[in-house]
Design an enzyme around this catalytic site. Structure first.
Site, short mmCIF file in Angstrom:
data_model
loop_
_atom_site.label_atom_id
_atom_site.label_comp_id
_atom_site.label_asym_id
_atom_site.label_seq_id
_atom_site.Cartn_x
_atom_site.Cartn_y
_atom_site.Cartn_z
N LYS A 26 37.89 14.98 42.23
CA LYS A 26 37.61 16.35 42.06
C LYS A 26 37.87 16.56 40.77
O LYS A 26 37.42 17.38 39.76
CB LYS A 26 38.32 17.45 43.19
CG LYS A 26 37.95 18.93 42.79
CD LYS A 26 38.44 19.50 44.01
CE LYS A 26 37.56 19.39 45.50
NZ LYS A 26 38.03 19.44 46.69
N ARG A 96 43.48 22.33 45.49
CA ARG A 96 42.60 21.54 46.11
C ARG A 96 43.29 20.17 46.12
O ARG A 96 43.76 19.69 45.07
CB ARG A 96 41.32 21.75 45.53
CG ARG A 96 40.63 22.99 45.56
CD ARG A 96 39.35 23.27 44.59
NE ARG A 96 39.13 24.71 44.90
CZ ARG A 96 38.05 24.99 45.51
NH1 ARG A 96 37.40 23.95 46.25
NH2 ARG A 96 37.70 25.96 45.47
N GLY A 105 36.48 16.50 53.77
CA GLY A 105 37.06 17.50 55.16
C GLY A 105 38.41 16.80 55.25
O GLY A 105 38.86 17.13 56.50
N MET A 107 41.40 15.93 53.80
CA MET A 107 42.51 16.46 53.43
C MET A 107 42.39 18.07 53.13
O MET A 107 41.43 18.61 53.49
CB MET A 107 42.84 15.78 52.13
CG MET A 107 43.29 14.46 52.16
SD MET A 107 43.43 13.58 50.67
CE MET A 107 42.30 13.73 49.87
N ARG A 340 30.26 15.43 42.44
CA ARG A 340 30.63 14.21 42.85
C ARG A 340 29.46 13.46 43.39
O ARG A 340 28.24 14.09 43.81
CB ARG A 340 31.97 14.41 43.97
CG ARG A 340 31.25 14.82 45.44
CD ARG A 340 32.26 14.93 46.41
NE ARG A 340 31.84 15.66 47.52
CZ ARG A 340 32.58 16.11 48.51
NH1 ARG A 340 33.86 16.06 48.56
NH2 ARG A 340 32.05 16.60 49.47
N HIS A 461 35.94 -14.53 71.75
CA HIS A 461 34.67 -14.99 72.12
C HIS A 461 33.48 -13.73 72.18
O HIS A 461 32.34 -13.98 71.66
CB HIS A 461 34.77 -15.68 73.46
CG HIS A 461 33.49 -16.04 74.22
ND1 HIS A 461 32.68 -15.37 75.13
CD2 HIS A 461 32.74 -17.12 73.99
CE1 HIS A 461 31.80 -16.11 75.32
NE2 HIS A 461 31.60 -17.15 75.03
N SER A 777 32.57 -27.75 55.95
CA SER A 777 32.08 -26.31 56.06
C SER A 777 33.46 -25.44 56.68
O SER A 777 33.91 -26.00 57.39
CB SER A 777 31.07 -26.11 57.10
OG SER A 777 30.94 -24.85 57.70
N CYS A 847 31.17 -21.06 57.59
CA CYS A 847 30.68 -20.68 58.74
C CYS A 847 31.55 -19.85 59.61
O CYS A 847 31.22 -19.46 60.73
CB CYS A 847 29.93 -21.98 59.40
SG CYS A 847 31.19 -22.88 60.11
N TYR A 867 27.21 -22.28 49.65
CA TYR A 867 26.50 -21.41 50.58
C TYR A 867 27.50 -20.65 51.56
O TYR A 867 28.65 -21.15 51.82
CB TYR A 867 25.33 -22.03 51.53
CG TYR A 867 26.20 -22.85 52.30
CD1 TYR A 867 26.53 -22.58 53.92
CD2 TYR A 867 26.23 -24.35 52.14
CE1 TYR A 867 26.80 -23.20 54.50
CE2 TYR A 867 26.73 -24.99 53.17
CZ TYR A 867 27.15 -24.87 54.17
OH TYR A 867 27.75 -25.55 55.37
#
Ligand code: PEP
Ligand code: MG
Length: 904
Positions: A26, A96, A105, A107, A340, A461, A777, A847, A867
């Protein structure tokens, strides 16, 4: 000396739009709008550094702040020609909040500050509007009482309702000056009763209290929660902007509104917003009166509308992004109060980004940087319909847990996997509710709309399996008291019985009672265009974790270029292609485990072989031309056998042995610490026949496919390796079996043998391990668990406290979700360097679940992996993050070069 306050007004500003970190969105917006010549009321912004100081020093403000505020207040009074709290011509201000990241909304803000008995009379005289002055005063007293002192809003609202009832009016606008004056007196009396003090009259006292309260709101529950959910970290705090009040409620020639430079729902390029005549900003937000669309404003106030349209064009070209603006019209004069970057739906995010590239406002790279991982995720999962009111959700909320897999799901609560399968067969929609899940539950998990567990974290799991299917999942819902015997759960003072409807929100981690309306987002037309740009830019490959042909199809559809992890054990309990044969394969694996000698084990494995071979054939066919990394059996064997007597008896009967033998064997498999026990490649060391069967299945399947013209690139992966010697034994065994089959077949087949890096020892000794591995991996689920010494299945219980700034706040993110770059990351870097020192072409990927987390993907790019391999639904996120990593890297390089040039 540090500067804590920045002034703006009369066409000049000390701050700029770039200073968001310091002035908040702001404050920076107000400064920038002042610079570019838009009409902005004057004021000053107290920096986020003051807020940081406030919290670091036991809620004390920096000493020099008082003189700085006093000087800036004087300047403000000079510019406006009014004095705060004056009994002649009073200046009123708003106080503000606003941090670097928008937290709508979350704060606090206080309006009309500076009013007291003297200034209210002066305001009435000046505006010749007594009703207006007292209306402003009652609003101030209410805000001060609730925001600064913390009195209950509801009690004050009740007094307002009673007043309207007494006056026999419906709308606030119908309340007279007398009415408001009476209400102020009532509020003040209430204040006295509750606090034992008089309501403060002194404007200085009001101002400093308000500043403190705004700072305080940075740490309010809702703000902290919002930051956690939105993953906002690393900010100093909120700034405080003290701004001259302008009034939209001075009559029919005044008003206030909120607007967006483009439609925030669809992204369409049309001016979109709401306007209320004769109202203050809070009336628009509170939704008390129905606002008119901007087009109506264009008719009623054409001149002002034209100015607003000008501001729209100016701000959008200036910021080169869609803006969300607040404005007020005071007696025909337009004031811009805020601008904003506007929040938008995922669909609008894509459309606006692509449109702006076409309009040459931004580059393709900038467009890609604007898409957040969540924007992509939200495109693929059903979500709770936005029209469902927040209050309605709050009323229905049963519990909250960890948001393991995003999206939402509705179904009837069912407490066992078997029943879930039965119910689903009958056409019912179910949510599987368990304390935790195990491989035995996969059938029920597969048919469920969503999965809810009372324990576990993001790599438990339940979470891992659900993520693989893109299925909504909430875990670690500790408040749920699940009673399997009675088939019910208790939460939040309510009871949900089996068969009753519940709704899960896996994006937020919430559980609701009943059926909440869901919607399925549509893929925006430009989605493929943007991801295509990402693919051209990124350097990292993107594979996917997929266990079945079905998952692999999804993975390819999402853009995966290979399978980075096929967890073979996930195939043991359900036959995804021929469900009627599930029991048969379950029995085979159980028989293999129960067997107490090699011969019996071999016999059972023979039965399993055709199943596994068919699995791999299907997988290779789907992945024609792409690498497929298949991991050999990994979890501890006890996970595959029944633990209760009844099921043990059933198994004994089916495989034709004594129940005592089954029970004894199950007992033998029990481990104090199974995660660190007999699992991973240790199983293949002890039972080489398992390795033989799995390698045989892989290689025979590959040959069969190759004969059919499918291009197969199989890679055999050993999990949880400890060191070189262990892997050498396994790799030799693998190659022996594979080469013999290949030789016999007379077909040429290339394959790789490699390992997961999941244990610190393997990572530390990576140079040696690489001598016998074609690839690495990183299994970062286990690696995080073993480096941190935190159980991936149990840490969910206390990790929320670790990432909650209001509690311990030790981590900035859950390390099972986003790689702990400092610790685990250090080890990964080490292992990559050492591994490649031995074998420069070593193929390296990841992975673990982190492969679908944008921040972790960027880390993987930085450390030079080849990768990443996330679950199929997270492939698009990885594609985007991998491209963003390149763009950010280039930008950082450019910055460094510029800094160097400057130095010379
Ligand atoms: C890992 O540990 O990161 C991994 C991918 O293996 P799993 O989750 O199956 O243990
Ligand atoms: Mg693992």
């Amino acid at each position: 000396m540090k500067k804590y306050v920045y002034f703006f007004g009369a066409g000049k500003a000390e701050g700029t739009g770039e200073m968001k970190e310091l002035l908040g969105g702001k404050g920076a917006g107000l400064a920038e709008m002042t610079h570019i010549g838009l009409p902005v009321p004057a004021g000053f912004t107290i920096t986020t550094e003051a807020c940081d100081y406030f919290f670091k020093h036991g809620r004390k403000l920096p000493r020099e702040l008082s003189a700085e505020v006093a000087a800036n207040l004087k300047r403000l009074e000079r510019v406006t020609g009014k004095k705060l709290g004056d009994a002649e011509d009073p200046l009123l201000v708003s106080v503000r909040s606003g941090s670097a990241r928008s937290m709508p909304g979350m704060m606090e803000t206080i309006l009309n500050l500076g009013l007291n008995a003297g200034s209210v009379a002066a305001l009435a005289r000046k505006t010749k509007n007594e009703r207006f002055a007292w209306d402003a005063y009652r609003r101030f007293v209410q805000m001060y009482s609730t925001v600064v002192i913390g009195l209950a809003k509801e009690e004050l609202e009740a007094k307002l309702r009673a007043l309207k009832a007494r006056l026999g009016v419906k709308d606030d606008t119908q309340v007279t000056a007398e009415g408001w004056r009476g209400l102020v007196a009532e509020y003040k009396a209430h204040f006295r009763r509750k606090t034992g003090k008089e309501f403060p009259e002194g404007p200085q006292e009001q101002l400093w209290d308000a500043i403190g309260a705004v700072f305080e709101s940075w740490m309010a529950e809702k703000a902290v929660t919002y930051r956690r959910v939105e993953k906002i970290t690393g900010l100093l705090g909120t700034a405080v902007s003290v701004v001259q009040m302008v009034f939209g409620n001075l009559g029919e020639n005044s008003g206030t509104g909120v607007c967006f430079t483009r439609d925030p729902s669809t992204g369409e390029k049309h001016f979109y917003g709401d306007f209320l005549i004769n109202a203050q900003g809070e009336d628009v937000v509170a939704g008390i009166r129905t606002p008119m669309p901007l087009q109506e404003m264009a008719r009623r106030m054409p001149k002002v509308y034209e100015q607003l349209e000008h501001a729209r064009r100016l701000l959008e070209t200036h910021y080169r992004d869609m803006q969300d603006m607040e404005f007020t019209v005071e007696e025909g004069k337009l004031y811009m109060l805020q601008t904003r970057v506007g929040k938008r739906t995922p669909a609008a995010t894509f459309r606006i980004a692509a449109d702006m590239v076409r309009e040459r406002l931004i580059s393709k790279e900038e467009a890609l940087l604007r898409i957040k991982p969540e924007d992509i995720e939200r495109l693929f999962y059903p979500v709770i319909d936005q029209s469902v009111a927040r209050t309605e959700l709050a009323r229905r909320q049963l519990a909250t847990g960890i948001n393991a897999v995003p999206g939402a799901a509705v179904g009837k609560a069912v407490f066992t996997a078997h029943e879930a399968e039965d119910w689903a067969q009958r056409g019912e929609k179910v949510i599987l509710v368990r304390r935790e899940t195990s491989p035995e539950d996969v059938g029920g998990m597969f048919v469920a709309q969503g999965i809810l567990t009372a324990t576990g974290g993001k790599t438990s799991h339940a979470a891992v399996v659900a993520r693989g299917w893109g299925k909504c999942c909430v875990v670690g819902c500790e408040r749920l008291d699940i009673d399997y015997a009675q088939k019910l759960m208790r939460a939040n003072g309510r009871v949900v019985r089996q068969g009753e409807w519940i709704t899960l929100d896996g994006s937020e981690g919430s559980v609701y009672e009943g059926e909440v309306a869901l919607v399925m987002p549509e893929l925006p037309p430009v989605y493929h265009t943007l991801l295509g740009w990402a693919d051209k830019i990124r350097r990292l490959g993107v594979h996917a974790n997929a266990d079945t042909a079905h998952d692999a199809r999804k993975a390819r559809e999402m853009g995966a270029e290979g399978i980075g992890l096929c967890r073979t054990e996930h195939m043991f309990f359900k036959d995804f292609e021929q469900p009627e044969r599930s029991i048969e394969r379950q029995l085979a694996i159980q028989e293999m485990i129960i067997a107490d000698n090699r011969e019996a084990r071999r016999k059972a494995l023979e039965k399993l072989l055709p199943f596994q071979r068919r699995d791999f054939v299907n997988l290779f066919k789907v992945m024609d031309g792409c690498p497929v990394i298949i991991r050999l059996i990994d979890p501890p064997l006890h996970e595959f056998v029944p633990h209760d007597r009844e099921k043990q008896a059933e198994l004994a009967r089916k495989i034709g042995i004594d129940v005592e033998v089954v029970a004894r064997r199950v007992e033998q498999l029990r481990e104090a610490n199974p995660m660190l026990g007999h699992r991973g490649c240790r199983l293949a060391i002890t039972y080489p026949e398992i390795l033989e069967m799995q390698v045989r299945a892989i290689i025979e399947a590959a040959i069969e496919c190759k004969k059919q013209g499918v291009k197969v690139l199989p890679e055999v992966m050993h999990p949880l390796t400890l060191d070189r010697k262990e892997l050498a034994l396994l790799a030799d065994a693998t190659r022996r079996v594979a080469d013999e089959i290949i030789k016999k077949s007379g077909i040429k087949l290339r394959y790789l043998v490699g390992t997961m890096i999941e244990l610190p020892r393997a990572a530390l000794l990576a140079d040696q391990v690489a001598e016998v591995a074609d690839f690495f991996s990183f299994g970062t689920n286990d690696l995080t668990q073993t480096v941190m010494g935190l159980s991936r299945d149990d840490a969910g219980r206390f990790l929320p406290d670790y990432v909650d700034e209001k509690k311990a706040g030790i981590f900035s993110a859950d390390p099972f979700q986003s790689i702990d770059v400092e610790g685990v990351g250090l080890l990964i870097k080490w292992a990559i360097e050492r591994g490649r020192a031995t074998r420069p072409k070593l193929e390296i990927g990841i992975c673990g679940e982190h492969a679908g987390d944008a921040a972790s993907v960027k880390f993987c790019h930085q450390v030079g992996m080849d990768y990443v391999s996330p679950s199929p639904f997270r492939v698009p996120v990885a594609r985007l993050a991998a491209a963003q990593a390149v763009i950010e890297e280039r930008a950082a390089g450019k910055k460094r070069r510029q800094a160097k040039l400057k130095k010379h």
